[in-house]
Every structure is written in C-alpha cells, then in structure tokens.
Write an enzyme that holds these catalytic residues in place. Structure first.
Site, PDB file in Angstrom:
ATOM      1  N   LYS A   1     -74.198  38.994  43.657  1.00 25.22           N
ATOM      2  CA  LYS A   1     -73.103  38.286  44.192  1.00 25.22           C
ATOM      3  C   LYS A   1     -72.048  38.895  44.040  1.00 25.22           C
ATOM      4  O   LYS A   1     -71.645  39.131  42.707  1.00 25.22           O
ATOM      5  CB  LYS A   1     -73.073  36.996  43.881  1.00 25.22           C
TER       6      LYS A   1
ATOM      7  N   ARG B   1     -64.926  38.781  51.149  1.00 27.21           N
ATOM      8  CA  ARG B   1     -65.921  38.923  52.487  1.00 27.21           C
ATOM      9  C   ARG B   1     -65.196  39.236  53.588  1.00 27.21           C
ATOM     10  O   ARG B   1     -64.119  38.742  54.074  1.00 27.21           O
ATOM     11  CB  ARG B   1     -66.338  37.553  52.328  1.00 27.21           C
TER      12      ARG B   1
ATOM     13  N   LYS C   1     -76.295  30.468  46.287  1.00 28.22           N
ATOM     14  CA  LYS C   1     -75.587  31.352  45.247  1.00 28.22           C
ATOM     15  C   LYS C   1     -76.103  30.936  43.846  1.00 28.22           C
ATOM     16  O   LYS C   1     -75.951  29.687  43.857  1.00 28.22           O
ATOM     17  CB  LYS C   1     -73.826  31.457  45.616  1.00 28.22           C
TER      18      LYS C   1
END
Lengths: 340, 548
Positions: free
Chosen positions: B246, B251, B416
């Site tokens: 991650k 993003r 996540k």
C-alpha cells in the site's frame, strides 16, 4: 472606599456582613441567588434566599437553616443594608443589592432581561459596582423573541405528529422545563415529563405555583401512550436507554447554546431551539447600562471578552474567575434507576 | 437560530436560496444516513434544474472560483454591525466557522424577502464579480446580507469560502440522484465525474450523459477499500487473493484519449500540469487507456518518503529544482480502459495481465507496476507486512483475484491492511478551539517532548479522543490556561497523550526538526505524568530509523 465584596477562594465575600454569595466551598453564612446547583451548594451553615427558592433548596439540599425574604425587602445588619431583586432567570432567582455607607454593589447571579412571566421581570438596580454574569457574552448570541421560538417549537411538534413521532424536548428541570411547558401545554391534552422534572413540578405545585398538568413517565406506562405526544426531559436523560420507550421520536434541545450549528450537531439533536434563561449579548449590555454602574466585574462565561468590550465603551470593567457555570443544574436530574 | 428539520414542512415554490439553505441545514443536523438521503431526494425532486446542477457541482467539489477573501468579509461585517474587529475574531474562534459567525452577527430583517433569488442567481453573480472592483463586490455582498435570512446568509457565505463541507459525501448525493432517476449509482457517479461547467451544463444533459460534446478527460470513479477489521485468515484461501504494497502518495488516474493526456487525483482534481514528467506518456501510451495508480516520489527506482513530494505539490509552478529533488513516478495498480473499452467488469487477474503487458511495453523508468507480494500462507504475509515501513509503504492491500473494479468504498473484495503506526508519548502545551461540531470546545492541541529540562513542541493533533474525553480536556484547558495568544491558550503541561503517526521526516520548518505524517491522539495516558514522556532524542532516533 474599599471593596464591599471581595473575591476569595470560597466565593464572593462581603467582609462587613460576614457572608458569602453563592459560595462554592462550605461557609458559615451563604446568600443564594438561585437554586441551580452551581450557585446553591450543600454544606453551608445557613442560607438566605428568596421565598420562592426555599422549597427547591429544601428538595435539593435537605433540611438546613433557611431564611427567606421577598424582593425589595431590605434587611439591615452590621452596618450594611441587603435586599433581593428579581433577576428573571428562573423561579426565585434574585440579584443581591448591598449598601454600605451610601456605596451600592449589586451581584446579578444569573439573569435574563426578557420577561418569561414565571420568574419575575428582571429589575435594573442602580448601583456603583455591578458584578454580572457573562454566560452568553459574545455578539453571536442574539436571541429571537421567545414568542417566535415558541412558534418554532410548536411547528416542530406539529410536524413530528404528522410523521407519527414523539417529540422529546430537552430542557433543564428547573426553569426551562416550566417555561417550555407553559408554551406548549395547550397544544396537546397531556405532556409527559421525566422524574426529575416531575419532582421539581410537585415542589412548585405545593408552594402554590399554577402549572399545567403533567404525567410522569413511569415503567408501567405502555409504549403506545407516548405516540405522537410531547415529553420533556432533562439533559442528563438525553441519549440514555430511558429514551428508547418513545421510539420513533425526535429530539429537540432547548438551550441558548443551540444558537451555534456546531454545538447543535455535537448534541446530535434533531432540532435545536435557542431558548435561554440567560441574557444575550444585547441583554447583558442593556442590563449593565441600566444599573448606571461605573465599575463592572464580569464573571462566569465570556468574562474576558465582555469586560474588554465594556472598557472600550468607557465603563471600567474587569474579569473575575468563579466556579459557576459548570455542570449547570445537572445534579438535580438524577437518573431514574428503577426505569432502566 | 432555532429550526425545524422535518421535511414535511418544506414548501415547494419557495425561493431557491431558502430551499438550498434548508437542505444544507438538514444535511448538517441529521445524524442518520437515511434522513440525509431523504433530504437530498426531497431537494432534487423540488428544486429548479439550474440550482440542482449547482448543488451537484458544489457537493462534488466543483466550486466557483473564490472572488472575495475572508479578510474582506470580516472587515465588511465588522463595519456593518459596528463592532471592533477583535470582537468579530473572538466570535469566529468560538463559532469555528466564519460563514456562520457573519450569519449570526448581521441582524435579522423584520421582513426578510420571501421568494428571493434562487441559488444559481447568486453563484452567477459571484462569477460576474470576478473582475469587478472592490466597491462593486462590497456593494453586492452587503446588499445580499441584508436581503437574506440568517440561514440563507450562512450558505451564501459558504459559497464564497474555500470549503463547502456540509455533512454529505459525494456518494450519498449520487445515491439520491440514482434513486430519483432510477439508475445505477455507478452510472450516475461516472456521469457527474470529470470536466463539466455547471454554468453551461443542463441538468438533463448532465445526468443523461448525452448532452454536449464528449468529455475525453472523464475519469472513472475510484474503487476504494476499507481497513480490514478481522484476522486476515478469515479471508479464506490465500490463493484467491493478490497482495500489493500500500503506497502513500497521490492516488490518481492517467488517461489517454483523443491524443491527449490527463492526470486526475482521487479528489477529482485535474493535476496534469503538476507532473510534467508524465508528458512522455503521451507518445508511449496507446489511444484509449485509463490506468489507476499511485503518484510517488521515486528516485533510482526507490520510493522516497512522501514528504519529499509534498514540497512541490502546493506550488503553482514546478521548477527544475523540484523535478530533480522530488521526481515523481507512477506505480500502476490497475487498468480500467483499454482500446477505448471500459474493462472494469473483468476480473483483477485479467486486468492485471493486460496492465503488465502495457507497462512493460512502455519502457519508461518512472512508470512501474506496483509489485505483487507473493505469499503462500497468511502467516508468511503477516511477517512480510512488518517490512513495509522499510520500503516507505503503509502496509498491504489485499484484493480478491476475481474482483471487478467497483465504484466507491466497498467491503468484501478489497481490503487495506496497514502496519501499526509509530507512537510517542507527549505532553499537551497549547490548545485552541475547534471547528464544526467542536465549536467552542478546546479540541486542537499542540504537543511537546522533553529536551533536558525544556519542552520542545513537535506536532499538533486534533483527533482520536471520544467526545467525552474532549469535554474533559476542554474543562482542563479552561481551568489551567496560563496565557492567551489570540485564539491559542498555553496550558499547564500536565496531560500526557500517546501520539500515533504514519511517518516521520526531517523538517527545518519545525522547531523540533521533524514533521510527522497523520499525527493523532491514540490514547490519553492518564497513567503517566509529564516527566515520563518521550524525549527529543527519542524522536531523532525514529527519524534516523524511518525518516529516509
């Protein structure tokens, strides 16, 4: 001329009269402005207050040496003259006027200048030094006339009824609850109240007050009894399991703090009504000016802001730290354990 | 300001601004999602089309450009109400919102105009005022303040401010529109994304997706993951899952259509100009491609601390120095469009295979595949996750290999799995009142660590405590403040908190020499005294370990 009242660790002290006003530590002689728990605390040797405050003090603090007087009935001792004057905050609430050698000081306690027709109309008392509260001492606190707020509350109840919901109004059990009750009693056949409000109600009835009829919320009452009705409950009941029996319901909080959106959101209230028993910004200024005082002490609230503004307006002012304004009146609203 | 919130008393036909003010109030006050949704549905059913387009724009972050600043508003307001500026500032620090402060201070008119102007009238006026002189602007603002009610004034001021947070998420608005239009919410989400101008787009054209010219830049709504709450083993067979690091960057979506390149951030900002590095992609990428990935500071194929990139993000112009010191790269996660075809419905495995072919064909060092973390069992993955911080990664992403690329934050297929944050014990030294639902409460704190017998401030933190704890700290601040500096109070250094954070970097803007990433209060250490807190040396050791 010295200080007629001194600011001590135990509270506002009058050395000549040897008494304290609304002390926060136990003292020998206490003069009490009103019966809210941050102003009237247990453990004092004797209590002097207005007639209307005595039964409520008795309920809250038990048997004590109480001395009651009326408004504008001066008593004289130790070379001072003391009298009480209506403060308009709640039933029995009084300002304390002390005169010594022609010098006059007034302690406001909590007050509001709009007449709620229950508490007695606030009386401006001319003085040299005025010790004023400042709970809502910012110009953003600007109350609508109470008649308009009552209309808002009634409209809200009406729309809840249309939606099949119970209206739960959150109001302090002493003061606000009676005020709200007067405003809405004619709307519905019955108004339900939490036990803490019921207790206060009974004491006031016994003392001879004319109040609309209420029904106490008890475990025996079936859930259906509340459907579409109005319930008045104290802040301590908000968000507790006690509320479940009213579902579906909508919560409306009656408090000056509801003036600000964030405060209302924090309370998770469905509706907020900025109905206060304290003076708003303009009310505080109006009251200060009406006394003609040349020296002002601001206590509990926005005392720094309010005293700075007064000083800029040409009135000598200073802030005083007190222990009022905390947990206002929460103590009277003990939860009904049997209901849980 | 009292209010009535039940929508049954709304009256269609009342002035548009009144309707909008009521919507904003309902959204702010309702605590249940369903009530908020109802309020939106009600609004979109009754409001006029032009207003609806502006509401969609506002609630999806498309705001009219700011033409009047907050200092001007404050000064004009103080003038109108005849109060000194300091008193207005005190009021503002208590309310925590300038728009609301002004709305409360301006006296209410006795006969507020009913049937006033609609929302789009005011927004269009703002747009016209952009080039007007200050006197014209002031005249318009003062006039509007007078003709609006307190509630309307609040939203009017909000339209002028830099943020318009009203307790509603974009996805909730999308759901409301989907319900009214009887369409899938993913369809609506896509139609209202991208570049469109609310002043020239009609409601029907916007929601039907048919109006006007084709928007080649239009991104897809991002698929977002929730944090995993249970043990990873509960996810079942490890062979069904793909694990990736991650990454902690921006993003984004890289789009090439119609011979043009577009870079979108997750906040739906078009940020193509901010990353001149990516221009090389225009020649290399085939036509009709949309890549989902993370924009990261990358040097010599190493991901750097995000802090490095942060220094250039806020700048208007990206300089040569920026490009050298904080070079940006792309770690590609997913492929959403290929040959102009939406392939989000394909499985992750299929999309990944296409992505790998695409990226490997590019031969551009700054565009990499986000590496897959291979593992045989959950125990092994748990161990691998521990090394995330060494790679400047925040932990792991777990994606079901069969998953389609969904819209918005969804449970089930993507999770996540972040590493535990770093923590340090510190003492609170300053406090300031919060905003929004923390108005008039001291909730924003500054913390210090020990340096010999001195205290050195190193971070602020605003979150992590319960409402009850905030109330207790607020009470402490009010009773233990030493000095006042404007809105800030210095307090007795007594209360100890454990501060959790995601990363640490060197900083010459902070007295302590360090900057933390996402600091928050993870625990109130009532068991600790102020002399038991961590030291500046402890912080510096963390910096040496993790601050690369």
């Amino acid at each position: 001329m010295g200080q007629i009242i001194e600011f001590t660790d135990s509270g506002l002290y009058c050395p000549a009269g040897q008494f304290y006003i609304d002390p926060w530590k136990p003292v020998d002689k206490a003069v009490i402005t009103h019966a809210h728990s941050d102003h009237a605390r247990p453990g004092n040797g004797s209590y002097l207050c207005h007639y209307a405050s005595t039964p409520i003090l008795q309920l809250r603090l038990g048997d004590n040496a109480y001395q009651s007087i009326g408004w504008n009935e001066p008593i004289q001792f130790n070379g001072i003259k003391l009298s009480l004057h209506p403060a308009g905050h709640i039933i029995g609430s009084s300002q304390v006027r002390i005169e010594q050698d022609g010098e006059v000081w007034v302690v406001s306690g909590d007050y509001k200048v709009e007449n709620d027709s229950i508490s007695g109309a606030f009386e401006p008392v001319p003085c040299h030094t005025f010790i004023t509260e400042s709970t809502f001492g910012l110009p953003i606190y600007n109350w609508k006339p109470q008649a308009d707020i009552y209309t808002d509350i009634r409209n809200w109840i009406h729309s809840n009824q249309l939606a099949g919901k119970t209206s739960v109004l959150i109001a302090y059990s002493l003061g606000k609850a009676q005020r709200v009750l007067q405003a809405i009693a004619h709307l519905t056949g019955k108004v339900f109240v939490h036990g803490a409000i019921w207790n206060t109600h009974q004491v006031l009835l016994q003392a001879g007050w004319q109040l609309p009829e209420v029904i106490r919320v008890t475990p025996e009452l079936p859930k259906e009894a509340f459907k579409g009705q109005v319930v008045i409950a104290p802040p301590s009941a908000d968000g507790t399991p006690w509320m479940r029996r009213f579902a579906p319901y909508s919560v409306g909080v009656c408090s000056g703090w509801m003036q600000v959106r964030g405060h209302q959101r924090r309370r998770n209230a469905d509706a907020g009504f900025a109905l206060s028993d304290h003076a708003d910004w303009k009310g505080l200024l109006q009251a200060v000016k009406a006394t003609g005082a040349t020296k002002v002490y601001a206590t509990h609230g926005f005392q720094a802001v309010f005293s700075r503004y007064l000083t800029e307006q040409g009135i000598e002012a200073a802030e005083v730290k007190t222990e009022y304004g905390t947990e206002e009146e929460e103590a009277i609203t003990e939860p009904e354990k049997t209901d849980e | 300001m009292s209010n009535t919130t039940d929508h049954t008393i709304h009256m269609p036909g009342l002035g548009g601004m009144q309707q909008f003010a009521q919507l904003v109030q309902d959204l702010g006050m309702h605590t249940k999602t369903n009530d908020k949704l109802e309020a939106l549905v009600h609004y979109f059913t009754h409001a006029n089309d032009k207003d609806k387009v502006w509401v969609i724009a506002l609630f999806s972050g498309r705001r009219p450009r700011r033409t009047i600043n907050s200092t001007q508003l404050q000064t004009w307001c103080a003038e109108v109400v005849g109060l000194p500026l300091w008193l207005l500032e005190e009021s503002y620090h208590t309310v925590g919102d300038l728009s609301e402060t002004i709305a409360l201070l301006i006296p209410e008119q006795n006969n507020p105009a009913v049937n006033g102007q609609p929302l789009h009238y005011y927004v269009e006026q703002f747009l016209q005022l952009e080039k007007a002189d200050e006197a014209t602007k002031k005249d318009f603002i003062l006039h509007s303040w007078q003709e609006l009610t307190s509630k309307e004034r609040f939203v009017f001021n909000k339209l002028l401010s830099s943020t318009f947070r009203v307790g509603v998420s974009q996805s909730m608005m999308v759901n409301a529109l989907a319900r009214i239009l009887q369409l899938e919410s993913s369809v609506i989400a896509h139609r209202i994304s991208g570049n469109w101008d609310p002043s020239t787009t009609s409601f029907d054209a916007l929601v039907s997706g048919e109006g006007g010219s084709v928007d080649h830049s239009k991104p897809y709504p991002f698929y977002l993951a929730y944090a995993i709450e249970e043990e990873v083993a509960a996810l079942g067979d490890p062979a069904d899952w793909q694990a990736e690091w991650k990454w902690d960057g921006i993003r984004g979506q890289i789009i090439k259509r119609n011979g043009q390149l577009f870079v979108w951030s997750r906040g739906e900002d078009l940020i193509t100009e901010k990353f001149p590095e990516f221009a090389a992609l225009l020649d290399k990428l085939p036509e009709g491609v949309v890549i989902d990935g993370e924009i990261l500071p990358v040097k010599d194929e190493q991901v750097l601390n995000f802090n490095v990139l942060q220094t250039r993000i806020g700048r208007k112009n990206v300089t040569k120095k920026h490009l050298q010191e904080a070079p940006a790269g792309l770690y590609a996660y997913d492929l959403l469009e290929l040959d102009g075809q939406d392939i989000r419905h394909l499985s992750l495995t299929e999309r990944r295979a296409a992505l790998e072919i695409l990226i490997q064909g590019l031969q551009l060092p700054f565009v990499q595949l986000s590496p897959i973390v291979t593992f045989d069992d959950w125990q092994q993955l748990t161990t691998l996750r521990e090394s995330a911080r060494d790679l400047n990664s925040e932990g792991l992403m777990l994606k079901r290999k069969s998953s389609a690329y969904l819209v918005g934050r969804k449970r089930g297929d993507w999770w996540k799995w972040k590493i535990d944050p770093l923590t340090i014990d510190a003492v609170m030294v300053y406090a300031q009142k919060g905003t929004g639902r923390r108005s008039n409460l001291y909730t924003d704190y500054t913390f210090a660590v020990k340096d010999g017998d001195k205290l050195v401030t190193f971070t602020k933190a605003y979150s992590g405590l319960t409402d009850k704890e905030f109330a207790q700290v607020d009470n402490f601040v009010k009773r233990n403040s030493i000095e006042k500096f404007g809105p800030v109070r210095t307090v007795k250094p007594e209360l100890v908190f454990e501060i959790a954070f995601e990363g640490i970097a060197a900083s010459n803007r902070h007295k302590s020499g360090v900057a933390l990433r996402f600091p928050r209060m993870s625990r109130w250490r009532t068991d600790k005294k102020a002399d038991e807190i961590n030291t500046l040396d402890d912080l510096k050791k963390m910096l040496a370990l993790y601050g690369k």
